[in-house]
Design a protein around this motif. Structure first.
Motif, PDB file in Angstrom:
ATOM      1  N   GLU A  13       0.830  -1.205   0.000  1.00  0.00           N
ATOM      2  CA  GLU A  13       0.000   0.000   0.000  1.00  0.00           C
ATOM      3  C   GLU A  13       0.865   1.255   0.000  1.00  0.00           C
ATOM      4  N   ALA A  14       2.059   1.176   0.601  1.00  0.00           N
ATOM      5  CA  ALA A  14       2.992   2.310   0.530  1.00  0.00           C
ATOM      6  C   ALA A  14       3.457   2.505  -0.913  1.00  0.00           C
ATOM      7  N   GLU A  15       3.721   1.393  -1.620  1.00  0.00           N
ATOM      8  CA  GLU A  15       4.121   1.479  -3.028  1.00  0.00           C
ATOM      9  C   GLU A  15       2.978   2.038  -3.872  1.00  0.00           C
ATOM     10  N   TYR A  16       1.769   1.546  -3.629  1.00  0.00           N
ATOM     11  CA  TYR A  16       0.609   2.047  -4.388  1.00  0.00           C
ATOM     12  C   TYR A  16       0.407   3.533  -4.132  1.00  0.00           C
ATOM     13  N   SER A  17       0.563   3.928  -2.867  1.00  0.00           N
ATOM     14  CA  SER A  17       0.367   5.333  -2.507  1.00  0.00           C
ATOM     15  C   SER A  17       1.396   6.222  -3.193  1.00  0.00           C
ATOM     16  N   GLY A  18       2.647   5.754  -3.243  1.00  0.00           N
ATOM     17  CA  GLY A  18       3.694   6.525  -3.912  1.00  0.00           C
ATOM     18  C   GLY A  18       3.409   6.672  -5.399  1.00  0.00           C
ATOM     19  N   ALA A  19       2.964   5.567  -6.030  1.00  0.00           N
ATOM     20  CA  ALA A  19       2.641   5.616  -7.462  1.00  0.00           C
ATOM     21  C   ALA A  19       1.445   6.530  -7.702  1.00  0.00           C
ATOM     22  N   SER A  20       0.454   6.431  -6.832  1.00  0.00           N
ATOM     23  CA  SER A  20      -0.742   7.265  -6.966  1.00  0.00           C
ATOM     24  C   SER A  20      -0.394   8.747  -6.827  1.00  0.00           C
ATOM     25  N   ARG A  21       0.513   9.041  -5.903  1.00  0.00           N
ATOM     26  CA  ARG A  21       0.904  10.441  -5.712  1.00  0.00           C
ATOM     27  C   ARG A  21       1.630  10.971  -6.947  1.00  0.00           C
ATOM     28  N   ALA A  22       2.459  10.125  -7.561  1.00  0.00           N
ATOM     29  CA  ALA A  22       3.175  10.546  -8.771  1.00  0.00           C
ATOM     30  C   ALA A  22       2.199  10.891  -9.886  1.00  0.00           C
ATOM     31  N   VAL A  23       1.126  10.092 -10.007  1.00  0.00           N
ATOM     32  CA  VAL A  23       0.111  10.351 -11.037  1.00  0.00           C
ATOM     33  C   VAL A  23      -0.631  11.650 -10.721  1.00  0.00           C
ATOM     34  N   ALA A  24      -1.006  11.831  -9.447  1.00  0.00           N
ATOM     35  CA  ALA A  24      -1.722  13.048  -9.047  1.00  0.00           C
ATOM     36  C   ALA A  24      -0.845  14.288  -9.230  1.00  0.00           C
ATOM     37  N   LYS A  25       0.437  14.144  -8.929  1.00  0.00           N
ATOM     38  CA  LYS A  25       1.365  15.271  -9.083  1.00  0.00           C
ATOM     39  C   LYS A  25       1.466  15.682 -10.546  1.00  0.00           C
ATOM     40  N   ARG A  26       1.577  14.690 -11.435  1.00  0.00           N
ATOM     41  CA  ARG A  26       1.655  15.026 -12.863  1.00  0.00           C
ATOM     42  C   ARG A  26       0.378  15.737 -13.320  1.00  0.00           C
ATOM     43  N   LYS A  27      -0.778  15.251 -12.888  1.00  0.00           N
ATOM     44  CA  LYS A  27      -2.039  15.901 -13.259  1.00  0.00           C
ATOM     45  C   LYS A  27      -2.069  17.341 -12.757  1.00  0.00           C
ATOM     46  N   LEU A  28      -1.614  17.544 -11.517  1.00  0.00           N
ATOM     47  CA  LEU A  28      -1.605  18.891 -10.944  1.00  0.00           C
ATOM     48  C   LEU A  28      -0.685  19.806 -11.738  1.00  0.00           C
ATOM     49  N   LEU A  29       0.506  19.321 -12.084  1.00  0.00           N
ATOM     50  CA  LEU A  29       1.452  20.147 -12.846  1.00  0.00           C
ATOM     51  C   LEU A  29       0.902  20.469 -14.227  1.00  0.00           C
ATOM     52  N   ASP A  30       0.213  19.511 -14.838  1.00  0.00           N
ATOM     53  CA  ASP A  30      -0.412  19.774 -16.143  1.00  0.00           C
ATOM     54  C   ASP A  30      -1.450  20.887 -16.023  1.00  0.00           C
ATOM     55  N   ILE A  31      -2.244  20.834 -14.955  1.00  0.00           N
ATOM     56  CA  ILE A  31      -3.281  21.859 -14.735  1.00  0.00           C
ATOM     57  C   ILE A  31      -2.629  23.222 -14.510  1.00  0.00           C
ATOM     58  N   LEU A  32      -1.591  23.257 -13.682  1.00  0.00           N
ATOM     59  CA  LEU A  32      -0.907  24.528 -13.409  1.00  0.00           C
ATOM     60  C   LEU A  32      -0.276  25.097 -14.665  1.00  0.00           C
ATOM     61  N   ASP A  33       0.272  24.212 -15.499  1.00  0.00           N
ATOM     62  CA  ASP A  33       0.894  24.654 -16.746  1.00  0.00           C
ATOM     63  C   ASP A  33      -0.129  25.346 -17.641  1.00  0.00           C
ATOM     64  N   GLU A  34      -1.345  24.827 -17.658  1.00  0.00           N
ATOM     65  CA  GLU A  34      -2.413  25.418 -18.476  1.00  0.00           C
ATOM     66  C   GLU A  34      -3.022  26.642 -17.805  1.00  0.00           C
ATOM     67  N   LYS A  35      -3.107  26.613 -16.489  1.00  0.00           N
ATOM     68  CA  LYS A  35      -3.849  27.622 -15.734  1.00  0.00           C
ATOM     69  C   LYS A  35      -3.099  28.943 -15.592  1.00  0.00           C
TER      70      LYS A  35
END
Length: 442
Positions: free
Chosen positions: A275-297
């Protein structure tokens, strides 16, 4: 001292700083008077050396110091008054190359200032965070992998196959002569482990206990021992045993081998790790989505010098990834492509934005966090942990490289706390696909 603006174009700024000769001379006189009490010279008592003699003896050096201090002070005052923050070190040049003592000093200053970054409202940002629960199937799969690593080998009848272990005595010869380091007794070799030079393990496939087998191989051209590189050799092998792998039983005994009290405890540890591995992977995906949004915003002007430097760095890095055999830096200039420039613009924009958000949010990396990160990296250098730690402590640039990702992650967390984050439970396979998509888009 006079500061005159000569360029104001976007983020580019240019100025001429004029230091009158009289001001410079007064600065020199002031420094000489300040130093006079501490100067001793033959024929004069300490502190009694005439200023005229001090100026003759030390004037040129003091003049240079006074000039540098005056220019640095003028530039510092200008930046403080204007609020400009240079993107890179300002370029300062003498404007009157034929300057001589008694002339006014004129220098030109050029820099690109960091842009004004607009306030950003994070409350309207929506992020979906993927969640994976460590189910029984995943835990059982991990247990099976552990059992394989803890496997034993047991004697078997028949020929050796891929994955089997052969116990051998061997003696290597080149041109009929044994060579140093080419012999061993009772050596356990797993076929397919690729722990010997190419061809050796394949030559033992099909042998049985009690067989004698001569294995002919060629040492690689780039073999680490120069006296063996590229040479043909024959290994005389005596097969003493052939053993088949036996997966360890998944029970309390296996659990104890991995530091758990019993099988239930090992399963709990595995679930926590997964679950720690899943959480780390999930955070990486969420971080990329956030950076994509900020790049556009968010939009603001970017300092061309920063973008150009970043694009060159990207081009250089990718060149070495594509040419791993080229370890030097004498490959000449690598011209960034449009793709490199586009990626550089994104990185510079997001870097400046996150730095601004972190500054306004008073986000800092604590000494404890930095020390822990350094210790974590030091563990990669077994036996040299202390030397690595001391090296980093004495190297500000290295400390900055370790600190930067910690700061970035804290800023990301700061933004996510204000954004709308919804959890979505998905399968391990779906999370894996999302992580793979990050690599495809990188």
């Amino acid at each position: 001292m006079q500061v005159t603006e000569t360029l104001n174009d976007g983020l580019k700024r240019g100025y001429t700083i004029t230091l009158p000769a009289a001001e410079l001379d007064a600065k020199v006189q002031e420094k000489l008077v300040e130093a006079q009490p501490e100067v001793a010279m033959k024929g004069f008592r300490k502190g009694k050396v005439p200023l005229s003699l001090l100026k003759k003896q030390f004037g040129p050096r003091v003049l240079g110091e006074a000039m540098q201090e005056s220019i640095d002070g003028a530039l510092s005052n200008h930046l403080e008054e204007s609020g400009d923050r240079p993107a890179m070190q300002p370029e300062v040049k003498m404007a009157n190359d034929d300057w001589k003592e008694g002339d006014d000093v004129e220098v030109t200053v050029a820099y690109e200032k960091l842009p004004e970054i607009p306030e950003t409202d994070f409350s309207d940002i929506a992020i979906e965070r993927l969640k994976v629960v460590a189910d029984d199937a995943a835990i059982d799969e991990a247990l099976g992998n552990l059992a394989e690593t803890a496997q034993n080998f047991e004697d078997k009848d028949g020929a050796a196959e891929e994955g089997d272990q052969v116990v051998i005595d061997f003696l290597g010869k080149i041109d009929g002569e044994a060579f140093e380091g080419g012999a061993a007794e009772d050596y356990p070799l797993v076929l397919g482990s690729n722990s010997f030079i190419p061809g050796f393990e394949d030559g033992l496939k099909g042998v049985k206990a009690g067989d004698d087998k001569n294995v002919e191989v060629n040492f690689p051209e780039d073999y680490q021992a120069p006296n063996l590189a590229g040479k043909a050799a024959v290994f005389e092998c005596k097969v003493k045993a052939v053993k088949a792998p036996q997966k360890a039983e998944i029970d309390d005994e296996l659990a104890k081998k991995f530091g758990a009290e019993d099988l239930a405890g090992l399963k709990a540890q595995i679930a926590e790790r997964l679950e720690a591995e899943y959480s780390g992977a999930s955070r990486a995906v969420a971080k990329r989505k956030l950076l994509d949004i900020l790049d556009e915003k968010v939009s603001f002007d970017l300092p061309p010098s920063l973008v150009e430097a970043e694009a060159k760095q990207i081009a250089h890095q990718l060149y070495h990834e594509e040419h791993p055999e080229d370890h030097g830096h004498d490959h000449g200039e690598i011209e960034p492509t449009d793709e490199h420039n586009k990626l550089a613009e994104r990185r510079v924009k997001l870097g400046l934005l996150l730095a601004e958000i972190g500054q306004k949010g008073e986000i800092q990396v604590t000494d404890q966090e930095l020390t822990q990160a350094i210790l974590n990296q030091a563990r990669q250098y077994r036996g040299q942990e202390r030397q690595f730690f001391e090296f980093v402590q004495q190297n500000p640039q290295m400390r900055q490289q370790i600190q930067a990702p910690i700061f970035e992650d804290k800023v990301i967390d700061h933004i996510l706390e204000q954004a709308k984050v919804d959890e979505k439970e998905v399968s391990k396979e779906d999370l894996q696909k999302a992580v793979e998509a990050l690599d495809d888009e990188a």
